[in-house]
Design a protein around this motif. Structure first.
Motif, PDB file in Angstrom:
ATOM      1  N   UNK A 131      75.167  32.263  56.306  1.00  0.00           N
ATOM      2  CA  UNK A 131      74.548  32.624  55.056  1.00  0.00           C
ATOM      3  C   UNK A 131      73.747  33.903  55.267  1.00  0.00           C
ATOM      4  N   UNK A 132      73.980  34.906  54.412  1.00  0.00           N
ATOM      5  CA  UNK A 132      73.315  36.183  54.588  1.00  0.00           C
ATOM      6  C   UNK A 132      72.293  36.410  53.485  1.00  0.00           C
ATOM      7  N   UNK A 133      71.252  37.138  53.818  1.00  0.00           N
ATOM      8  CA  UNK A 133      70.155  37.398  52.898  1.00  0.00           C
ATOM      9  C   UNK A 133      70.336  38.717  52.190  1.00  0.00           C
ATOM     10  N   UNK A 134      70.363  38.716  50.863  1.00  0.00           N
ATOM     11  CA  UNK A 134      70.383  39.993  50.164  1.00  0.00           C
ATOM     12  C   UNK A 134      69.065  40.732  50.393  1.00  0.00           C
ATOM     13  N   UNK A 135      69.176  42.015  50.686  1.00  0.00           N
ATOM     14  CA  UNK A 135      67.979  42.814  50.943  1.00  0.00           C
ATOM     15  C   UNK A 135      67.056  42.803  49.731  1.00  0.00           C
ATOM     16  N   UNK A 136      67.624  42.688  48.541  1.00  0.00           N
ATOM     17  CA  UNK A 136      66.788  42.729  47.337  1.00  0.00           C
ATOM     18  C   UNK A 136      65.749  41.617  47.332  1.00  0.00           C
ATOM     19  N   UNK A 137      66.040  40.473  47.943  1.00  0.00           N
ATOM     20  CA  UNK A 137      65.044  39.402  48.004  1.00  0.00           C
ATOM     21  C   UNK A 137      63.839  39.832  48.829  1.00  0.00           C
ATOM     22  N   UNK A 138      64.095  40.530  49.930  1.00  0.00           N
ATOM     23  CA  UNK A 138      62.990  40.942  50.793  1.00  0.00           C
ATOM     24  C   UNK A 138      62.196  42.093  50.179  1.00  0.00           C
ATOM     25  N   UNK A 139      62.837  42.875  49.307  1.00  0.00           N
ATOM     26  CA  UNK A 139      62.136  43.982  48.669  1.00  0.00           C
ATOM     27  C   UNK A 139      61.298  43.509  47.488  1.00  0.00           C
ATOM     28  N   UNK A 140      61.555  42.319  46.988  1.00  0.00           N
ATOM     29  CA  UNK A 140      60.825  41.786  45.851  1.00  0.00           C
ATOM     30  C   UNK A 140      59.448  41.304  46.308  1.00  0.00           C
ATOM     31  N   UNK A 141      58.408  41.738  45.621  1.00  0.00           N
ATOM     32  CA  UNK A 141      57.028  41.424  45.996  1.00  0.00           C
ATOM     33  C   UNK A 141      56.768  39.919  45.985  1.00  0.00           C
ATOM     34  N   UNK A 142      57.252  39.215  44.970  1.00  0.00           N
ATOM     35  CA  UNK A 142      57.024  37.775  44.863  1.00  0.00           C
ATOM     36  C   UNK A 142      57.681  37.035  46.025  1.00  0.00           C
ATOM     37  N   UNK A 143      58.930  37.361  46.308  1.00  0.00           N
ATOM     38  CA  UNK A 143      59.633  36.696  47.405  1.00  0.00           C
ATOM     39  C   UNK A 143      58.933  36.953  48.741  1.00  0.00           C
ATOM     40  N   UNK A 144      58.571  38.209  48.986  1.00  0.00           N
ATOM     41  CA  UNK A 144      57.950  38.529  50.274  1.00  0.00           C
ATOM     42  C   UNK A 144      56.574  37.879  50.400  1.00  0.00           C
ATOM     43  N   UNK A 145      55.835  37.766  49.291  1.00  0.00           N
ATOM     44  CA  UNK A 145      54.534  37.084  49.329  1.00  0.00           C
ATOM     45  C   UNK A 145      54.699  35.600  49.649  1.00  0.00           C
ATOM     46  N   UNK A 146      55.688  34.969  49.027  1.00  0.00           N
ATOM     47  CA  UNK A 146      55.935  33.549  49.298  1.00  0.00           C
ATOM     48  C   UNK A 146      56.330  33.339  50.758  1.00  0.00           C
ATOM     49  N   UNK A 147      57.185  34.203  51.282  1.00  0.00           N
ATOM     50  CA  UNK A 147      57.599  34.102  52.686  1.00  0.00           C
ATOM     51  C   UNK A 147      56.395  34.274  53.605  1.00  0.00           C
ATOM     52  N   UNK A 148      55.574  35.281  53.345  1.00  0.00           N
ATOM     53  CA  UNK A 148      54.395  35.516  54.194  1.00  0.00           C
ATOM     54  C   UNK A 148      53.435  34.322  54.140  1.00  0.00           C
ATOM     55  N   UNK A 149      53.268  33.735  52.955  1.00  0.00           N
ATOM     56  CA  UNK A 149      52.400  32.559  52.819  1.00  0.00           C
ATOM     57  C   UNK A 149      52.957  31.396  53.655  1.00  0.00           C
ATOM     58  N   UNK A 150      54.266  31.189  53.580  1.00  0.00           N
ATOM     59  CA  UNK A 150      54.874  30.095  54.347  1.00  0.00           C
ATOM     60  C   UNK A 150      54.813  30.371  55.848  1.00  0.00           C
ATOM     61  N   UNK A 151      54.904  31.642  56.239  1.00  0.00           N
ATOM     62  CA  UNK A 151      54.776  31.974  57.659  1.00  0.00           C
ATOM     63  C   UNK A 151      53.392  31.603  58.174  1.00  0.00           C
ATOM     64  N   UNK A 152      52.374  31.899  57.372  1.00  0.00           N
ATOM     65  CA  UNK A 152      50.991  31.618  57.783  1.00  0.00           C
ATOM     66  C   UNK A 152      50.656  30.133  57.694  1.00  0.00           C
ATOM     67  N   UNK A 153      51.099  29.504  56.616  1.00  0.00           N
ATOM     68  CA  UNK A 153      50.719  28.110  56.384  1.00  0.00           C
ATOM     69  C   UNK A 153      51.611  27.120  57.134  1.00  0.00           C
ATOM     70  N   UNK A 154      52.818  27.520  57.469  1.00  0.00           N
ATOM     71  CA  UNK A 154      53.742  26.591  58.119  1.00  0.00           C
ATOM     72  C   UNK A 154      54.545  25.820  57.089  1.00  0.00           C
ATOM     73  N   UNK A 155      53.881  25.188  56.143  1.00  0.00           N
ATOM     74  CA  UNK A 155      54.541  24.448  55.069  1.00  0.00           C
ATOM     75  C   UNK A 155      53.569  24.368  53.899  1.00  0.00           C
TER      76      UNK A 155
END
Length: 164
Positions: free
Chosen positions: A1-25
């Motif tokens: 499964x490949x990730x479209x770059x547009x998801x990583x460029x989207x501010x909302x998606x990247x914020x959610x990912x960063x939050x999950x990285x910090x919080x774990x879950x």
């Protein structure tokens, strides 16, 4: 499964990912609290991230059962690769012609022009940009130039296999 770059460029998606990285879950209500005015957008973003394989949810066996989202190994790897890319790298990754040229090397401009059905000047323009970004280099063979992919170009192709 490949990730479209547009998801990583989207501010909302990247914020959610960063939050999950910090919080774990996190539970969905914790994630929607980040954007309290846009709960529906957060829910849609979580679904898109889950479809891309970046995050997953599991149910806790509490009463009532709750969903908990966490970042996957693929999500960690993809965000790490994406964070190392420059703006020009992202432009090249999104350009099908650039990636096709990189995959076709080693080759000379005339052969590439014939392969893609474009003029040599168009191919030369693309090769100049790729050379400027240190993705390709060339060797002179008489009057001709034989272009080949560099280590950095190979790394970008590897990133393409993860991100596109």
């Amino acid at each position: 499964m490949k990730l479209p770059i547009r998801l990583m460029q989207n501010k909302l998606h990247s914020t959610l990912i960063e939050h999950l990285k910090l919080a774990g879950a996190s539970q969905p209500k914790e994630l929607t609290a980040l954007y309290s005015d846009h709960k529906q957008a957060v829910s849609q973003a979580l679904v898109e991230l889950q479809n891309a394989g970046m995050v997953m949810h599991r149910k806790h066996s509490t009463f009532p059962p709750t969903k908990v989202y966490e970042i996957t190994d693929f999500g960690w790897n993809a965000t790490n690769v994406f964070n190392r890319l420059t703006a020009q790298d992202i432009t090249i990754l999104q350009g099908k012609t650039y990636m096709s040229i990189l995959r076709s090397l080693p080759c000379n401009p005339k052969e590439l022009g014939e392969k893609f059905g474009v003029t040599i000047s168009d191919i030369s323009h693309h090769l100049r940009l790729l050379k400027k970004e240190a993705l390709v280099n060339y060797e002179k063979q008489g009057k001709k130039r034989l272009y080949f992919i560099t280590k950095r170009g190979q790394d970008l192709l590897a990133a393409n296999s993860i991100l596109c």
